[in-house]
Design a protein around this motif. Sequence first.
Motif, PDB file in Angstrom:
ATOM      1  N   HIS A  95       0.843  -1.200   0.000  1.00  0.00           N
ATOM      2  CA  HIS A  95       0.000   0.000   0.000  1.00  0.00           C
ATOM      3  C   HIS A  95       0.883   1.257   0.000  1.00  0.00           C
ATOM      4  O   HIS A  95       0.582   2.229  -0.711  1.00  0.00           O
ATOM      5  N   ILE A  96       1.965   1.239   0.787  1.00  0.00           N
ATOM      6  CA  ILE A  96       2.899   2.370   0.806  1.00  0.00           C
ATOM      7  C   ILE A  96       3.488   2.576  -0.587  1.00  0.00           C
ATOM      8  O   ILE A  96       3.599   3.710  -1.067  1.00  0.00           O
ATOM      9  N   GLY A 103       2.321   9.500  -5.987  1.00  0.00           N
ATOM     10  CA  GLY A 103       2.733  10.849  -5.631  1.00  0.00           C
ATOM     11  C   GLY A 103       2.117  11.364  -4.332  1.00  0.00           C
ATOM     12  O   GLY A 103       2.213  12.546  -4.023  1.00  0.00           O
ATOM     13  N   GLU A 104       1.485  10.486  -3.565  1.00  0.00           N
ATOM     14  CA  GLU A 104       0.849  10.903  -2.298  1.00  0.00           C
ATOM     15  C   GLU A 104       1.892  11.197  -1.219  1.00  0.00           C
ATOM     16  O   GLU A 104       1.670  12.046  -0.368  1.00  0.00           O
ATOM     17  N   ARG A 114      13.575   2.392  -2.032  1.00  0.00           N
ATOM     18  CA  ARG A 114      12.877   3.658  -1.797  1.00  0.00           C
ATOM     19  C   ARG A 114      13.058   4.067  -0.342  1.00  0.00           C
ATOM     20  O   ARG A 114      12.964   3.245   0.554  1.00  0.00           O
ATOM     21  N   ARG A 115      13.263   5.363  -0.120  1.00  0.00           N
ATOM     22  CA  ARG A 115      13.387   5.908   1.231  1.00  0.00           C
ATOM     23  C   ARG A 115      12.426   7.091   1.346  1.00  0.00           C
ATOM     24  O   ARG A 115      12.283   7.885   0.415  1.00  0.00           O
ATOM     25  N   ILE A 116      11.801   7.192   2.507  1.00  0.00           N
ATOM     26  CA  ILE A 116      10.815   8.243   2.755  1.00  0.00           C
ATOM     27  C   ILE A 116      11.261   9.020   3.989  1.00  0.00           C
ATOM     28  O   ILE A 116      11.657   8.419   4.992  1.00  0.00           O
ATOM     29  N   LEU A 117      11.188  10.340   3.921  1.00  0.00           N
ATOM     30  CA  LEU A 117      11.504  11.137   5.095  1.00  0.00           C
ATOM     31  C   LEU A 117      10.475  10.860   6.192  1.00  0.00           C
ATOM     32  O   LEU A 117       9.270  10.832   5.925  1.00  0.00           O
ATOM     33  N   TYR A 124       1.780  12.777   6.213  1.00  0.00           N
ATOM     34  CA  TYR A 124       0.734  12.004   5.553  1.00  0.00           C
ATOM     35  C   TYR A 124      -0.245  11.442   6.589  1.00  0.00           C
ATOM     36  O   TYR A 124      -1.462  11.481   6.394  1.00  0.00           O
ATOM     37  N   LYS A 125       0.285  10.959   7.695  1.00  0.00           N
ATOM     38  CA  LYS A 125      -0.556  10.400   8.758  1.00  0.00           C
ATOM     39  C   LYS A 125      -1.514  11.463   9.293  1.00  0.00           C
ATOM     40  O   LYS A 125      -2.698  11.207   9.503  1.00  0.00           O
ATOM     41  N   GLU A 126      -1.018  12.677   9.480  1.00  0.00           N
ATOM     42  CA  GLU A 126      -1.855  13.776   9.970  1.00  0.00           C
ATOM     43  C   GLU A 126      -2.917  14.149   8.936  1.00  0.00           C
ATOM     44  O   GLU A 126      -4.057  14.429   9.289  1.00  0.00           O
TER      45      GLU A 126
END
Length: 151
Positions: A95-96, A103-104, A114-117, A124-126
């Motif tokens: 899902h991630i 582009g979400e 892949r690395r996400i800040l 995104y959670k907020e």
Amino acid sequence: MEILDQIKRPTKNEQKVAIDSYTALSNVLPQLSKECTEIEIEETHAKIKIPLKALKLLNDVLKAMSEGKPISILPIATEVTTQKAAEILGCSRPHIIKLIEAGEIPFTKVGKHRRILFEDVLKYKEQMKEQQRQHIIDIMNFDEELGLYDT
């Protein structure tokens, strides 16, 4: 990422110490006006200077610990794997992947990984929480219009 894997709830003893320390620090913070303050370590009598911002952060940490919440302090620029992002958001890794490919959530590639800040994951959670709140309000308004919800 090792740091996130080590997050554990405080023990009962740590909670008790945190409650006492939080109360004391909360009472003193409003009296501090300088950007930096000096504190003394009782056991060693060593004096150290601490920025006021750090003391306020320590106050927040103590509050969370006193409530039994697990805490971790990470630099905002910390990057997480897609698996760790999935764990933080409570969803699957595939899902991630869909979210970042759509582009979400912004990401970078390190080789083929892949690395996400961490900051972007929290953002995104907020956003998702805000959308959920809005959906609940919309449902309540719709129910009210239909006469299903009595105010």
